[in-house]
Design an enzyme around this catalytic site. Sequence first.
Site, mmCIF file in Angstrom:
data_model
loop_
_atom_site.group_PDB
_atom_site.id
_atom_site.type_symbol
_atom_site.label_atom_id
_atom_site.label_comp_id
_atom_site.label_asym_id
_atom_site.label_seq_id
_atom_site.Cartn_x
_atom_site.Cartn_y
_atom_site.Cartn_z
ATOM 1 N N ASP A 105 -6.663 -11.207 -0.789
ATOM 2 C CA ASP A 105 -5.251 -11.010 -0.462
ATOM 3 C C ASP A 105 -4.932 -11.549 0.931
ATOM 4 O O ASP A 105 -3.885 -12.147 1.146
ATOM 5 C CB ASP A 105 -4.878 -9.529 -0.535
ATOM 6 C CG ASP A 105 -4.869 -8.982 -1.956
ATOM 7 O OD1 ASP A 105 -4.956 -9.786 -2.917
ATOM 8 O OD2 ASP A 105 -4.769 -7.755 -2.109
ATOM 9 N N LYS A 138 0.770 2.555 -6.028
ATOM 10 C CA LYS A 138 1.030 1.580 -7.088
ATOM 11 C C LYS A 138 -0.251 0.829 -7.389
ATOM 12 O O LYS A 138 -0.976 0.453 -6.491
ATOM 13 C CB LYS A 138 2.120 0.632 -6.604
ATOM 14 C CG LYS A 138 2.409 -0.541 -7.463
ATOM 15 C CD LYS A 138 3.499 -1.361 -6.758
ATOM 16 C CE LYS A 138 3.617 -2.752 -7.213
ATOM 17 N NZ LYS A 138 2.498 -3.607 -7.078
#
Length: 112
Positions: A28, A99
Amino acid sequence: MNRTAELRSIIIKARQSYYFGSNPIMSDTEYDLLEAEFKSLAPNDPIFKQVGAPVPADSILEKAKHRIPMGSQDKVNSEAEFLQWCTRTNGHKIHCSLKLDGSSVAAYYENG
């Protein structure tokens, strides 16, 4: 190939790998750095208007339009950046929750 075209190509491949592959091709952090560089070179590229992954043509799912946008924190990295993001909500309520990376769900209940 110029740097802008190269970055665009890498980002598209990374998104495809992230959303549809079993092993992302980069971390990421690496992706964020490349995207930031690309945004500095081509801030109006249409790729920045895409949210999430495209829905595959053979899917029973479809992208939804929400009455209240499901916003993102735009990769904030500090409390100051988060507070700046909060001011852009124009007084809308903010709901934050954990999430699973790469998925979002909104449920609307009407009439009970």
